[in-house]
Design an enzyme around this catalytic site. Structure first.
Site, PDB file in Angstrom:
ATOM      1  N   TYR A  70      -5.983 -22.856  11.187  1.00  0.00           N
ATOM      2  CA  TYR A  70      -4.578 -22.831  11.610  1.00  0.00           C
ATOM      3  C   TYR A  70      -4.488 -22.641  13.119  1.00  0.00           C
ATOM      4  O   TYR A  70      -3.735 -23.333  13.810  1.00  0.00           O
ATOM      5  CB  TYR A  70      -3.841 -21.700  10.883  1.00  0.00           C
ATOM      6  CG  TYR A  70      -2.364 -21.626  11.214  1.00  0.00           C
ATOM      7  CD1 TYR A  70      -1.422 -22.265  10.417  1.00  0.00           C
ATOM      8  CD2 TYR A  70      -1.912 -20.925  12.327  1.00  0.00           C
ATOM      9  CE1 TYR A  70      -0.063 -22.219  10.720  1.00  0.00           C
ATOM     10  CE2 TYR A  70      -0.562 -20.869  12.645  1.00  0.00           C
ATOM     11  CZ  TYR A  70       0.356 -21.509  11.833  1.00  0.00           C
ATOM     12  OH  TYR A  70       1.688 -21.456  12.148  1.00  0.00           O
ATOM     13  N   SER A  94      31.711  -8.246   4.507  1.00  0.00           N
ATOM     14  CA  SER A  94      30.946  -7.243   3.768  1.00  0.00           C
ATOM     15  C   SER A  94      31.511  -7.149   2.361  1.00  0.00           C
ATOM     16  O   SER A  94      32.622  -7.640   2.089  1.00  0.00           O
ATOM     17  CB  SER A  94      31.036  -5.888   4.466  1.00  0.00           C
ATOM     18  OG  SER A  94      32.385  -5.477   4.559  1.00  0.00           O
ATOM     19  N   GLU A 153      22.153 -11.170  -8.111  1.00  0.00           N
ATOM     20  CA  GLU A 153      21.023 -11.302  -7.192  1.00  0.00           C
ATOM     21  C   GLU A 153      20.597  -9.930  -6.681  1.00  0.00           C
ATOM     22  O   GLU A 153      21.355  -8.952  -6.771  1.00  0.00           O
ATOM     23  CB  GLU A 153      21.408 -12.156  -5.973  1.00  0.00           C
ATOM     24  CG  GLU A 153      21.934 -13.528  -6.289  1.00  0.00           C
ATOM     25  CD  GLU A 153      22.588 -14.156  -5.066  1.00  0.00           C
ATOM     26  OE1 GLU A 153      21.919 -14.267  -4.016  1.00  0.00           O
ATOM     27  OE2 GLU A 153      23.776 -14.518  -5.154  1.00  0.00           O
ATOM     28  N   LYS A 180      20.018  -7.223  -3.818  1.00  0.00           N
ATOM     29  CA  LYS A 180      20.656  -6.917  -2.542  1.00  0.00           C
ATOM     30  C   LYS A 180      19.572  -6.448  -1.566  1.00  0.00           C
ATOM     31  O   LYS A 180      19.144  -5.296  -1.595  1.00  0.00           O
ATOM     32  CB  LYS A 180      21.725  -5.835  -2.698  1.00  0.00           C
ATOM     33  CG  LYS A 180      22.529  -5.589  -1.424  1.00  0.00           C
ATOM     34  CD  LYS A 180      23.615  -4.556  -1.648  1.00  0.00           C
ATOM     35  CE  LYS A 180      24.448  -4.396  -0.388  1.00  0.00           C
ATOM     36  NZ  LYS A 180      23.650  -3.940   0.772  1.00  0.00           N
ATOM     37  N   GLU A 214      19.378 -12.477   4.885  1.00  0.00           N
ATOM     38  CA  GLU A 214      19.069 -11.090   5.233  1.00  0.00           C
ATOM     39  C   GLU A 214      17.645 -11.040   5.785  1.00  0.00           C
ATOM     40  O   GLU A 214      16.683 -11.399   5.096  1.00  0.00           O
ATOM     41  CB  GLU A 214      19.180 -10.202   3.989  1.00  0.00           C
ATOM     42  CG  GLU A 214      19.290  -8.735   4.269  1.00  0.00           C
ATOM     43  CD  GLU A 214      20.714  -8.296   4.591  1.00  0.00           C
ATOM     44  OE1 GLU A 214      20.908  -7.096   4.836  1.00  0.00           O
ATOM     45  OE2 GLU A 214      21.628  -9.150   4.599  1.00  0.00           O
ATOM     46  N   CYS A 230     -12.258  20.439  16.353  1.00  0.00           N
ATOM     47  CA  CYS A 230     -13.283  20.795  17.340  1.00  0.00           C
ATOM     48  C   CYS A 230     -13.005  22.107  18.063  1.00  0.00           C
ATOM     49  O   CYS A 230     -13.859  22.590  18.802  1.00  0.00           O
ATOM     50  CB  CYS A 230     -13.444  19.675  18.368  1.00  0.00           C
ATOM     51  SG  CYS A 230     -12.011  19.465  19.453  1.00  0.00           S
ATOM     52  N   CYS A 275     -14.209  15.038  20.498  1.00  0.00           N
ATOM     53  CA  CYS A 275     -13.804  15.654  19.234  1.00  0.00           C
ATOM     54  C   CYS A 275     -14.340  14.826  18.067  1.00  0.00           C
ATOM     55  O   CYS A 275     -14.157  13.607  18.038  1.00  0.00           O
ATOM     56  CB  CYS A 275     -12.284  15.726  19.178  1.00  0.00           C
ATOM     57  SG  CYS A 275     -11.621  16.169  17.562  1.00  0.00           S
TER      58      CYS A 275
END
Length: 665
Positions: free
Chosen positions: A37, A83, A112, A114, A170, A407, A427
């Site tokens: 790719y 909304s 569906e 959300k 979304e 340590c 450490c």
């Protein structure tokens, strides 16, 4: 090759790269290796640089991100992004459906998932993605087209699309990406994201689209906003149409005829929730008929034809038995709560990170407390709060240790940072993580040394820092428990092979804060040697595309410490290659420092800088008294003015090619 042949090759590469990108990111079923790719991608990028007039505005090369934007432009949504009204019980869902059924007995509903992300609209003109905007207030959003181009599940071209097409989706961050991102931020002492939605929103609003590209966001398209032709009759048909056009649409889209069927579908989505690759916070119920939606209309705040059912967050209570401290590769001390095992989102959970002392103080978390636990993004356990009615009167606030638990060295907190760090680079806890990172596949790729072997080498005293890997003997390794002659030989062979891993891998392997693989490649390409990188100033570093001010400060800070320069010297003594072996050096620019500024015809800045290094020069990002030459293109800006003030020669691309004894194309 003729221009027609070149154009045909570029279109073929674009189509193949889009196809393989979908196979990798959406179908999780790649057909070619990453290297194959990358080879196609690099070929297309080279052709676009050589023939910019043939480059497509929808090329997949845009997915890596581009220059830093000055800000986001406000745009008005052609179709408002409304909304939905929320409901919180199955009874409310059934009541919503029954009310619609009273007026429309034949009404159907689509149920569906959300998705818990950031809502955006995507506009296509003649099949080409031209505008992407955040929801904003539903009427006005922000133009984030450059960032959305980096989301690989968004098609940049759509074959067979209407002349004008607007869809809504979304944008989300996959759970695994969210967990990995927070692990990295915590390791670097940065504030972690609260949940995948916040992480997605923060990524999409980055002014530097390269940051957005690195976050591996996804999108699920859930609505057809507008189509200039071929508008379907139902929502389900619209989703199927978008699916056929190549969009990643809502995978669960159940058509239901009765309120009881709707309730069952909502319950089914809830059962699927823990196993999903992305976070959801509910289920959406919509009227299927688009004509019926139009008749139902809207209230002042939401459509009457849909509701969003919100699942209650799954939580459990437990008792914190202790708070452990882990020491990371960069010395960050991270507190972790250990509590009685509870079951959340399908798995047993017994511990949760507390991030830092500020987080602990804000929630007033103490050992012995009864706490409420949930999973952020259904994947990362987190403590939501403390139930104070169970707190013992003898409990005391938690304090971070004053010394490193691994340590015993002093710890410190840098002003402005949330992290507490161990001050001792030797450490053992830091060393184990440092060695594990150094030998990892993307770093020096010492295949036979994993976490377990690294711990054995450290515990035995054979490895006190990563340079000791290159002085190991088969006899020493063979004496360790579980490592015989064959294992020892494999380790030595892997170590020897890694000596020539190259400068880019070595830079990444050193574990400099904020410096990943891509930054390592950019630094190696720019400087060509470790010596040149160690002596680079912040102005030069910030002139590199993948290096910002924070990364530049981390680089200069790393190399300013004596112990790190000594480590580089030991690695060099033990045969680790400190130069970019992909570069073949000439002598035309020996001893010269060259600054590239402006836009060059047919040549990117990084390619010009690579040519400078190939011919023995040093590429710099700032003009100073040490500058020998300035290579200037269009829109050169202040660097050209400074060169004139200092009397430094300025050449164009044709003159530059003549210096290199090359003939410009």
């Amino acid at each position: 090759m003729s221009l027609n042949d070149t154009r045909a090759e570029m279109r073929r590469l674009e189509e193949e790269l889009e196809y393989h990108s979908r196979r990798y990111y959406e179908d999780d079923s790649p057909e070619i290796s990453d290297s194959e790719y990358d080879a196609m991608f690099d070929r297309l990028k080279k052709l676009e640089s050589e023939y910019p007039e043939l480059a497509s505005p929808s090329s997949v090369t845009h997915r890596v991100g581009g220059a830093v934007a000055e800000g986001f432009v406000k745009v008005r949504h052609e179709i408002p992004l409304d909304s939905l009204a929320d409901v919180f019980s199955r009874e409310e869902v059934i009541s919503f459906c029954e009310k619609i059924k009273q007026d429309y007995p034949d009404a159907e509903f689509v149920v569906e998932e959300k998705i818990d992300g950031l809502s955006v609209s995507l506009t296509y003109e003649n099949g080409i993605f031209t505008l992407g905007a955040t929801r904003g207030d539903g009427v006005f959003g922000e133009d984030v087209t450059a960032n959305l181009r980096t989301v690989r599940s968004i098609p940049l071209t759509v074959d067979g699309a209407p002349d004008r097409l607007i869809v809504r989706g979304e944008v989300y961050m996959p759970k695994k990406v969210f967990a990995s991102l927070n692990d990295k931020r915590e390791e670097e002492g940065k504030a972690v994201f609260a949940n995948p939605r916040n992480a997605a929103a923060g990524s999409l609003r980055q002014l530097d689209s390269r940051v957005c590209a690195s976050r591996r966001l996804g999108i699920i398209v859930f609505n057809l906003q507008y189509a200039s032709s071929g508008m379907p009759v139902t929502h389900r048909e619209a989703l199927d149409m978008l699916d056929g056009l190549g969009f990643n649409v809502s995978p669960f889209r159940r058509v239901c005829g009765t309120p009881e069927e709707v309730s069952a579908a909502v319950e089914e989505i809830g059962a699927l929730r823990p196993g999903l690759a992305y976070d959801i916070d509910g289920a959406v119920v919509k009227v299927n008929s688009l004509a019926m939606r139009s008749r139902l209309g809207e209230t002042a705040v939401a459509p009457r034809w849909a509701v969003a059912f919100k699942y209650p967050p799954e939580t459990a209570s437990s008792v914190i038995r202790r708070i452990d401290i882990q020491v990371g590769r960069t010395g960050v001390l991270t507190p972790k709560a250990v509590f009685d095992t509870v079951r959340l989102a399908g798995t047993n959970v017994s511990q949760a990170t507390l991030h830092n002392i500020d987080y602990i103080r804000a929630k007033d978390i103490r050992i012995g407390d009864t706490v409420l636990i949930r999973k952020a993004g259904d994947i990362i356990p987190e403590i939501v709060g403390v139930d104070l009615k169970f707190r013992d009167n003898s409990s005391v606030p938690f304090e971070m240790p004053s010394v490193c638990p691994a340590c015993g060295s002093e710890v410190t907190r840098v002003p402005g940072e949330a992290a507490v760090r161990c001050t001792d680079p030797s450490c053992p806890a830091q060393l184990h993580r440092t060695v594990t990172h150094f030998v990892s596949r993307d770093a020096m790729n010492i295949e036979s040394v994993g976490s377990r072997v690294a711990k054995q080498l450290i515990d035995s005293g054979l490895v006190k820092d990563v340079s000791d890997l290159y002085s190991l003997s088969a006899e020493e390794i063979g004496g360790l428990e579980g490592l015989g002659e064959k294992s020892a030989a494999n380790i030595i062979a892997s170590v020897n092979k890694s000596r020539s891993a190259g400068l880019a891998r070595l830079i990444y392997a050193l574990g400099i804060r904020n410096i990943g693989e891509k930054a390592g490649e950019a630094l190696a390409s720019r400087f060509g040697s470790m010596d040149a990188l160690m002596n680079a100033d912040t102005d030069t570093l910030t002139g590199i595309d993948d290096i910002g001010p924070e990364s530049a400060a981390a680089i200069t800070g790393f190399f300013s410490r004596r112990e790190n320069r000594d480590l580089i010297a030991r690695l060099k003594e033990r045969g680790v290659v400190m130069t970019d072996t992909s570069v073949k050096r000439g002598s035309e620019l020996d001893g010269m420092t060259v600054v590239v500024t402006g836009t060059l015809p047919g040549l990117s800045r990084s390619e010009a800088e690579a040519l400078i290094r190939e011919h023995g020069g040093t590429a710099s990002g700032s003009v100073s008294g040490k500058t020998s030459l300035v290579l200037a293109g269009e829109n050169a800006g202040s660097k050209l003015q400074k060169a004139a003030e200092l009397g430094i020669p300025v050449v164009n691309i044709d003159d530059f090619y003549k210096i290199l004894n090359k003939q410009g194309e």
